[in-house]
Design a protein around this motif. Structure first.
Motif, PDB file in Angstrom:
ATOM      1  N   LEU A  80       4.111  -5.950   2.292  1.00  0.00           N
ATOM      2  CA  LEU A  80       4.074  -4.894   3.297  1.00  0.00           C
ATOM      3  C   LEU A  80       5.247  -3.942   3.054  1.00  0.00           C
ATOM      4  N   ARG A  81       5.045  -2.690   3.389  1.00  0.00           N
ATOM      5  CA  ARG A  81       6.097  -1.683   3.179  1.00  0.00           C
ATOM      6  C   ARG A  81       7.014  -1.621   4.405  1.00  0.00           C
ATOM      7  N   LEU A  82       8.304  -1.759   4.128  1.00  0.00           N
ATOM      8  CA  LEU A  82       9.323  -1.609   5.165  1.00  0.00           C
ATOM      9  C   LEU A  82      10.068  -0.309   4.920  1.00  0.00           C
ATOM     10  N   ARG A  83      10.244   0.478   5.960  1.00  0.00           N
ATOM     11  CA  ARG A  83      10.903   1.787   5.831  1.00  0.00           C
ATOM     12  C   ARG A  83      12.187   1.834   6.655  1.00  0.00           C
TER      13      ARG A  83
ATOM     14  N   LEU B 249       0.844  -1.181   0.000  1.00  0.00           N
ATOM     15  CA  LEU B 249       0.000   0.000   0.000  1.00  0.00           C
ATOM     16  C   LEU B 249       0.888   1.243   0.000  1.00  0.00           C
ATOM     17  N   ALA B 250       0.481   2.258  -0.726  1.00  0.00           N
ATOM     18  CA  ALA B 250       1.263   3.500  -0.756  1.00  0.00           C
ATOM     19  C   ALA B 250       1.406   4.065   0.651  1.00  0.00           C
TER      20      ALA B 250
ATOM     21  N   PHE C 100      12.169   1.381  -3.278  1.00  0.00           N
ATOM     22  CA  PHE C 100      12.634   0.144  -3.897  1.00  0.00           C
ATOM     23  C   PHE C 100      11.600  -0.979  -3.755  1.00  0.00           C
ATOM     24  N   THR C 101      10.344  -0.643  -3.457  1.00  0.00           N
ATOM     25  CA  THR C 101       9.357  -1.684  -3.169  1.00  0.00           C
ATOM     26  C   THR C 101       9.063  -2.581  -4.362  1.00  0.00           C
TER      27      THR C 101
ATOM     28  N   ASP D   9      -1.705  -0.600   6.457  1.00  0.00           N
ATOM     29  CA  ASP D   9      -2.630   0.525   6.308  1.00  0.00           C
ATOM     30  C   ASP D   9      -1.942   1.771   5.744  1.00  0.00           C
ATOM     31  N   GLY D  10      -0.656   1.641   5.391  1.00  0.00           N
ATOM     32  CA  GLY D  10       0.063   2.769   4.809  1.00  0.00           C
ATOM     33  C   GLY D  10       0.628   3.741   5.819  1.00  0.00           C
TER      34      GLY D  10
END
Length: 619
Positions: A370-373, A262-263, A299-300, A336-337
């Motif tokens: 899932l987005r990892l930061r 998700l963005a 880089f997602t 959930d972004g």
């Protein structure tokens, strides 16, 4: 009369009029020599031009404008690529432009007849291709212009400030071979589905047929195509000219992966990247991604890893080596972004290129990207996932969490240190494979079902600790035999433990000796050695005492003993004092009023002369 007519004609030929027929059409403009009089002293100019059979080395800026077009030329086939190199000043960067009078009208169109550009280099290399519309079988004027990289970009008619211009001849020949087909895409892995294809075929094709592998085709030379279904596709280009056709097949060339996180609710760009701060490589499990220090990077699409819930996965972040950084890693566990406090899974403060482990909690959404930061900034800089990094940067990656289908491998640690008096003891579960329940046996008859319990031992002794971890697949136990030794004979806790305000200049204690006790220590802040450093003394006797301090400066040193064991040091409990001394020594006598046969707290204070003087003062 005939002789009189031929003589002027022969004279004209001898003076070169006939030779001019071998030159290109005269140019409508002729650039002058470098306008800056100091250009020659810094070695600017064109030192070599190589294209086809042209290989011309010259003296550079001191030659000024040179027209070699009548004597130096080469034949080039339209639609084919030719290597071009221009060598300029070896000591300073220059910009280079090359034009060809493609329509042979004597004028250079600054844009449509520009065939090569190179900026801020000393050796300028690339390829040149004559377009199909080029005038054939005629010498065409080619102009090579250069100037200092900080000067205005050279134009076909401008006089350079620091460098020079040279003209050569090029003859365009018709292609006589079928196309040699080649093509590339701007990305072979796409998460949007849209790809830009670029024809690189040689030998001047005049028509193209693309097959994108999804049932769609195009006759454009450089089409942009959008795939609608995720998958891997083979792409075929067929190129045709008047001589024939050829095809190029790239098998499984394009992969469209629509599964992206998700963005994010924010993508903070670096405010002022500087000084080597930032991330140059990120590694997590099987993922390793090199990157350039810069601003925000997503880089997602290209950098993904699958991790198993409940396991500790190796992680390392390579940062600039000049300065320590604060590095943090979040995972959008509920997809959930938004990154929240409980989604911070790794933190390393004031470190260069930190490494460790990252454990995926069982609460993570499974089987979805899932987005990892990753955030790394200077020490004390940006600390939140939506903060703007001042000098460092943020990078995002994709993590897919898989359900753990193995029984636990039980493991644990604690804050207990052998030969200390830690009590209560904080236990920490380190089990792999996502246990869902825990049973601790502390060896003293007490148990707990918490994941990370805190347990207080009440009886002195040595204890074996067992952890049993369980999930839906099975159970596993870890036994640490004689793991905890509890020594209950410790002094009453002190009413104060003053930390040093600003340790400096060698002040402090490096060794304390009293009777049979000798304890070395490092200069620093408050230290509690009551568990590990003990001595028995007899009342009424004078016992030898010495305190080793830094040798650079004298100090005031005082020693108290909590005679009544109430946790408070009073004036009458000051048993030794040495003022304005370096490494004082003497004797300490235990008064008869001291509580007997119980551990009592002894406090040593040493500070600069005139500094802290009370047992609860801050040194």
């Amino acid at each position: 009369m005939l002789y009189g007519f031929l003589l002027p004609l022969l004279t004209m030929l001898a003076t070169g009029v006939g030779a001019q027929a071998q030159c290109p059409v005269a140019a409508s403009c002729t650039p002058g020599p470098a306008s800056n009089s100091g250009a020659g002293s810094i070695g600017m100019g064109i030192l070599n031009v190589t294209l086809g059979t042209i290989n011309n080395s010259t003296n550079g800026v001191q030659d000024g404008y040179k027209d070699y077009s009548c004597t130096l030329g080469t034949n080039l086939t339209v639609g084919a690529n030719y290597a071009l190199s221009v060598t300029t000043n070896p000591n300073a960067d220059e910009n280079v432009r090359v034009w060809i009078d493609l329509n042979n009208d004597g004028s250079f169109n600054a844009t449509s007849e520009l065939v090569f550009s190179s900026d801020s280099k000393r050796l300028h290399t690339g390829t040149l291709r004559m377009p199909l519309t080029t005038t054939l079988n005629t010498k065409l004027r080619m102009r090579v212009a250069a100037d200092y990289f900080a000067a205005p970009v050279p134009g076909p008619c401008t006089t350079p400030q620091f460098s020079q211009t040279e003209d050569y001849a090029v003859t365009a020949l018709a292609n006589t071979a079928a196309p040699a087909v080649e093509f590339v895409a701007d990305q072979t892995l796409t998460c949007s589905g849209c790809v830009q294809f670029t024809d690189q075929s040689q030998n001047a094709p005049t028509s193209w047929l693309w097959n994108f592998g999804d049932g769609q085709t195009s006759t454009q030379q450089n089409p942009r195509h959008c795939y609608t279904t995720a998958g891997t596709y083979t792409v075929v280009l067929t190129a045709t000219n008047a001589v024939g056709s050829n095809s190029r097949t790239r098998t499984n060339y394009i992969t469209y992966n629509s599964a992206v996180p998700l963005a994010a609710s924010c993508t903070p760009a670096t405010a002022a990247q500087c000084c080597g701060y930032g991330i140059t490589n990120f590694t997590l499990g099987s993922l390793s991604n090199p990157s350039a220090v810069g601003s925000y990077e997503d880089f997602t699409c290209t950098s993904r890893v699958e991790l198993t819930e409940g396991n500790a996965h190796p992680i390392s972040i390579t940062t600039g080596t000049a300065n320590a950084q604060d590095t943090r890693v979040w995972l959008d566990l509920n997809n959930d972004g938004i990154f929240t406090t409980n989604e911070l899974l790794f933190q390393a403060l004031n470190r260069v290129s930190p490494s460790g482990t990252l454990t995926i909690p069982a609460t993570a959404v499974k089987d979805q990207p899932l987005r990892l930061r990753v955030l790394s900034d200077f020490v004390g800089g940006a600390s939140l996932p939506c903060s703007t990094p001042q000098l460092g940067q943020i990078e995002d990656y994709t993590v897919t969490v898989r359900v753990n289908r193995n029984p636990p491998v039980a493991a644990f640690t604690s804050n207990y240190v052998p030969a200390t008096c830690v009590n209560p003891v904080q236990f920490t579960d380190q089990s792999q494979n996502a246990p869902t329940s825990w049973l601790w046996d502390f060896g003293d008859g007490q148990t707990s079902t918490q994941q990370n319990p805190r347990h207080c031992y009440t009886t002195a002794g040595t204890y074996t600790v067992v952890l049993t971890a369980t999930n839906a697949v099975g159970s596993n136990s870890r036994t640490r035999t004689n793991y905890i030794t509890y020594n209950s004979a410790v002094p009453l806790a002190a009413s104060c433990t003053p930390a040093t305000a600003a340790q400096c200049c060698g002040y402090g204690i490096t060794n304390f000796t009293l009777g049979s006790l000798s304890n070395p220590s490092a200069v620093g802040s408050y230290e509690d050695f009551t568990c590990t450093s003990r001595v028995e003394l007899t009342e009424g006797n004078a016992h030898p005492i010495s305190i080793t301090t830094g040798t650079a400066n004298a100090q005031d040193t005082r020693v108290w003993l909590d005679l009544n064991n109430d946790g408070i040091f009073t004036t009458n409990e000051l048993l030794f004092q040495a003022l304005n001394r370096v490494s004082p020594s003497g004797t300490l006598t235990i008064p008869a009023t001291a509580v007997k046969d119980q551990p009592l707290r002894l406090r040593v204070l040493s500070d600069f002369v005139g500094g802290a003087s009370l047992p609860c003062s801050t040194p």
